[in-house]
Scaffold this motif. Structure first.
Motif, PDB file in Angstrom:
ATOM      1  N   ARG A   1      47.372  29.384 132.319  1.00 34.96           N
ATOM      2  CA  ARG A   1      48.731  28.817 132.197  1.00 34.96           C
ATOM      3  C   ARG A   1      48.737  27.330 132.532  1.00 34.96           C
ATOM      4  O   ARG A   1      49.430  26.547 131.889  1.00 34.96           O
ATOM      5  CB  ARG A   1      49.689  29.545 133.145  1.00 34.96           C
ATOM      6  CG  ARG A   1      50.017  30.967 132.737  1.00 34.96           C
ATOM      7  CD  ARG A   1      50.949  31.612 133.761  1.00 34.96           C
ATOM      8  NE  ARG A   1      52.122  30.795 134.004  1.00 34.96           N
ATOM      9  CZ  ARG A   1      53.240  30.866 133.287  1.00 34.96           C
ATOM     10  NH1 ARG A   1      53.323  31.736 132.307  1.00 34.96           N
ATOM     11  NH2 ARG A   1      54.254  30.091 133.553  1.00 34.96           N
ATOM     12  N   LEU A   2      47.967  26.945 133.564  1.00 31.43           N
ATOM     13  CA  LEU A   2      47.913  25.534 133.961  1.00 31.43           C
ATOM     14  C   LEU A   2      47.360  24.676 132.823  1.00 31.43           C
ATOM     15  O   LEU A   2      47.953  23.660 132.449  1.00 31.43           O
ATOM     16  CB  LEU A   2      47.057  25.370 135.218  1.00 31.43           C
ATOM     17  CG  LEU A   2      46.840  23.913 135.659  1.00 31.43           C
ATOM     18  CD1 LEU A   2      48.123  23.301 136.203  1.00 31.43           C
ATOM     19  CD2 LEU A   2      45.734  23.818 136.702  1.00 31.43           C
TER      20      LEU A   2
ATOM     21  N   GLY B   1      49.661  24.946 129.587  1.00 34.21           N
ATOM     22  CA  GLY B   1      50.944  24.296 129.846  1.00 34.21           C
ATOM     23  C   GLY B   1      50.800  22.780 129.944  1.00 34.21           C
ATOM     24  O   GLY B   1      51.541  22.031 129.296  1.00 34.21           O
ATOM     25  N   ALA B   2      49.821  22.327 130.753  1.00 29.07           N
ATOM     26  CA  ALA B   2      49.617  20.885 130.901  1.00 29.07           C
ATOM     27  C   ALA B   2      49.214  20.273 129.558  1.00 29.07           C
ATOM     28  O   ALA B   2      49.592  19.135 129.246  1.00 29.07           O
ATOM     29  CB  ALA B   2      48.557  20.600 131.967  1.00 29.07           C
TER      30      ALA B   2
ATOM     31  N   ILE C   1      50.152  21.386 126.489  1.00 27.89           N
ATOM     32  CA  ILE C   1      51.355  21.299 125.641  1.00 27.89           C
ATOM     33  C   ILE C   1      52.219  20.110 126.089  1.00 27.89           C
ATOM     34  O   ILE C   1      52.705  19.322 125.264  1.00 27.89           O
ATOM     35  CB  ILE C   1      52.163  22.625 125.706  1.00 27.89           C
ATOM     36  CG1 ILE C   1      51.359  23.757 125.050  1.00 27.89           C
ATOM     37  CG2 ILE C   1      53.527  22.471 125.036  1.00 27.89           C
ATOM     38  CD1 ILE C   1      51.981  25.138 125.238  1.00 27.89           C
ATOM     39  N   PHE C   2      52.373  19.969 127.405  1.00 29.21           N
ATOM     40  CA  PHE C   2      53.136  18.823 127.939  1.00 29.21           C
ATOM     41  C   PHE C   2      52.475  17.509 127.495  1.00 29.21           C
ATOM     42  O   PHE C   2      53.158  16.585 127.041  1.00 29.21           O
ATOM     43  CB  PHE C   2      53.221  18.924 129.471  1.00 29.21           C
ATOM     44  CG  PHE C   2      53.682  17.660 130.168  1.00 29.21           C
ATOM     45  CD1 PHE C   2      54.725  16.898 129.669  1.00 29.21           C
ATOM     46  CD2 PHE C   2      53.076  17.244 131.353  1.00 29.21           C
ATOM     47  CE1 PHE C   2      55.144  15.733 130.319  1.00 29.21           C
ATOM     48  CE2 PHE C   2      53.483  16.091 132.006  1.00 29.21           C
ATOM     49  CZ  PHE C   2      54.517  15.331 131.489  1.00 29.21           C
TER      50      PHE C   2
ATOM     51  N   HIS D   1      60.905  28.836 127.639  1.00 31.43           N
ATOM     52  CA  HIS D   1      59.828  29.280 128.524  1.00 31.43           C
ATOM     53  C   HIS D   1      60.294  30.411 129.428  1.00 31.43           C
ATOM     54  O   HIS D   1      59.604  31.419 129.583  1.00 31.43           O
ATOM     55  CB  HIS D   1      59.305  28.122 129.376  1.00 31.43           C
ATOM     56  CG  HIS D   1      58.303  28.556 130.398  1.00 31.43           C
ATOM     57  ND1 HIS D   1      58.667  28.884 131.682  1.00 31.43           N
ATOM     58  CD2 HIS D   1      56.972  28.779 130.303  1.00 31.43           C
ATOM     59  CE1 HIS D   1      57.586  29.268 132.342  1.00 31.43           C
ATOM     60  NE2 HIS D   1      56.544  29.211 131.531  1.00 31.43           N
TER      61      HIS D   1
ATOM     62  N   GLY E   1      56.013  22.981 128.058  1.00 34.81           N
ATOM     63  CA  GLY E   1      54.700  22.754 128.665  1.00 34.81           C
ATOM     64  C   GLY E   1      54.776  22.528 130.174  1.00 34.81           C
ATOM     65  O   GLY E   1      53.968  23.069 130.927  1.00 34.81           O
ATOM     66  N   THR E   2      55.765  21.730 130.608  1.00 33.79           N
ATOM     67  CA  THR E   2      55.858  21.456 132.051  1.00 33.79           C
ATOM     68  C   THR E   2      56.173  22.733 132.822  1.00 33.79           C
ATOM     69  O   THR E   2      55.678  22.929 133.931  1.00 33.79           O
ATOM     70  CB  THR E   2      56.936  20.404 132.371  1.00 33.79           C
ATOM     71  OG1 THR E   2      58.155  20.772 131.755  1.00 33.79           O
ATOM     72  CG2 THR E   2      56.523  19.026 131.890  1.00 33.79           C
ATOM     73  N   ARG E   3      56.966  23.622 132.249  1.00 33.41           N
ATOM     74  CA  ARG E   3      57.272  24.870 132.962  1.00 33.41           C
ATOM     75  C   ARG E   3      56.070  25.800 132.965  1.00 33.41           C
ATOM     76  O   ARG E   3      55.782  26.462 133.940  1.00 33.41           O
ATOM     77  CB  ARG E   3      58.501  25.571 132.356  1.00 33.41           C
ATOM     78  CG  ARG E   3      59.796  24.881 132.573  1.00 33.41           C
ATOM     79  CD  ARG E   3      59.857  24.039 133.847  1.00 33.41           C
ATOM     80  NE  ARG E   3      59.646  24.796 135.078  1.00 33.41           N
ATOM     81  CZ  ARG E   3      58.994  24.340 136.151  1.00 33.41           C
ATOM     82  NH1 ARG E   3      58.451  23.149 136.160  1.00 33.41           N
ATOM     83  NH2 ARG E   3      58.870  25.084 137.213  1.00 33.41           N
ATOM     84  N   MET E   4      55.378  25.873 131.838  1.00 30.85           N
ATOM     85  CA  MET E   4      54.206  26.758 131.775  1.00 30.85           C
ATOM     86  C   MET E   4      53.115  26.260 132.728  1.00 30.85           C
ATOM     87  O   MET E   4      52.479  27.045 133.425  1.00 30.85           O
ATOM     88  CB  MET E   4      53.675  26.815 130.351  1.00 30.85           C
ATOM     89  CG  MET E   4      52.586  27.843 130.182  1.00 30.85           C
ATOM     90  SD  MET E   4      52.158  28.029 128.440  1.00 30.85           S
ATOM     91  CE  MET E   4      50.876  29.260 128.589  1.00 30.85           C
ATOM     92  N   GLY E   5      52.924  24.936 132.781  1.00 30.49           N
ATOM     93  CA  GLY E   5      51.900  24.360 133.639  1.00 30.49           C
ATOM     94  C   GLY E   5      52.365  24.178 135.077  1.00 30.49           C
ATOM     95  O   GLY E   5      51.578  23.786 135.935  1.00 30.49           O
TER      96      GLY E   5
ATOM     97  N   CYS F   1      55.278  18.413 136.168  1.00 32.94           N
ATOM     98  CA  CYS F   1      55.134  17.276 135.253  1.00 32.94           C
ATOM     99  C   CYS F   1      54.513  16.105 136.020  1.00 32.94           C
ATOM    100  O   CYS F   1      53.815  16.300 137.011  1.00 32.94           O
ATOM    101  CB  CYS F   1      56.485  16.899 134.641  1.00 32.94           C
ATOM    102  SG  CYS F   1      57.764  16.506 135.855  1.00 32.94           S
TER     103      CYS F   1
END
Lengths: 148, 141
Positions: A84-85, A88-89, A91-92, A131, B94-98, B101
């Motif tokens: 997930r890290l 997620g990071a 995608i961000f 999400h 993405g910020t929520r999954m990871g 931010c």
């Protein structure tokens, strides 16, 4: 009522820091990410300055009780590395690299009342809600109950 | 060389660090903007009020900046509207999954020597850098 007041003032100071540091300027952010082109180190100074202040304060106060509300100031958190890290990071990172805007500056830039930044923040909120719908069945049930 | 910009950037960074450190010392909370916004839009129990106040503080700060430092608030959106919308969606999801931010992982997490945040920050900066290269190849700014 102390906690909301603290929250407001911290948000205010945070926004002024972002503005003074020109993090409200997407070209500065894109410039920092442009390692293979004309690199702009501004963001490195911002992050460095912020960590330089935050780290010693955390280190001295960790494990103690916060002034208001009785929460314990966190010690080192469990730092597991999972899929997930990374996903997620990642995608961000794609979104950040496209627009040059992350959540803090996005909210600050709402003050410009420009359609591109308002649209960005609206879609960012949509992404947050998406999400919680996909990843957290309990939350999605709450949303379903609220919208039913 | 742009020493004035970098000096002001460091001062701005110290202000950001001071805001996050004050929130930590006074309330024990983490100044991660994506997590704070998440709590607001989901109407999180118990945490909603201070999180909403923080977001309002950020917004009020933005309005103040338009008057005090208008030259720093003159930036334009760099992409077309559909692309800005896509970027916003990716940033939010993405910020929520990871789990954070630039503020939550990049400042507070690294500021607590959290390995997860250090790895997360390296990941989003690296992917951001690759994205900038691809964006240029496709023909963006």
């Amino acid at each position: 009522m102390a906690k909301p007041l603290i929250g407001f003032l911290c948000g205010l100071l945070f926004a002024f820091g972002l503005g003074l540091a020109q993090m409200t300027e997407p070209t500065r952010v894109i410039g920092f990410l442009d390692f293979f082109g004309d690199w702009d180190p501004t963001l490195m100074f911002v992050m460095g300055g912020a960590i330089a202040f935050y780290l010693p304060v955390w280190y001295l106060l960790r494990g103690r009780k916060a002034v208001v509300g009785g929460d314990i100031i966190p010690k080192k958190l469990v730092s597991n590395l999972d899929k997930r890290l990374f996903i997620g990071a990642g995608i961000f990172g794609v979104g950040w690299g496209i627009a040059g805007v992350c959540p803090g500056p996005g909210i600050v830039l709402l003050a410009r009342a420009q359609v591109d930044f308002i649209l960005f923040v609206a879609c960012m909120i949509a992404g947050i809600l998406l999400h919680s719908l996909l990843m957290n069945p309990k939350a999605s049930k709450q949303v379903a109950a609220a919208t039913a | 060389m742009d020493w004035q910009t970098w000096g002001l950037a460091a001062v701005g960074g110290l202000m950001i660090g001071a805001a996050a450190a004050a929130l930590l010392a006074l309330t024990g909370k983490t100044a991660g903007i994506s997590g704070i916004l998440d709590g607001v839009v989901r109407g999180e129990k118990f945490e909603f009020t201070w999180k909403l106040a923080f977001v309002l503080g950020l917004t009020a700060g933005g309005i103040g900046l338009v008057f005090v430092l208008p030259e720093n608030m003159a930036g334009q959106g760099l992409r077309s509207l559909p692309v800005m919308a896509l970027a916003g969606l990716l940033v939010g999801f993405g910020t929520r999954m990871g789990g954070g931010c630039t503020s939550g992982h990049g400042v507070c997490g690294i500021g607590r020597l959290n390995v997860r945040s250090i790895v997360g920050t390296i990941t989003f900066i690296a992917v951001g850098a690759i994205t900038v290269v691809f964006a240029r190849m496709i023909g963006g700014a």
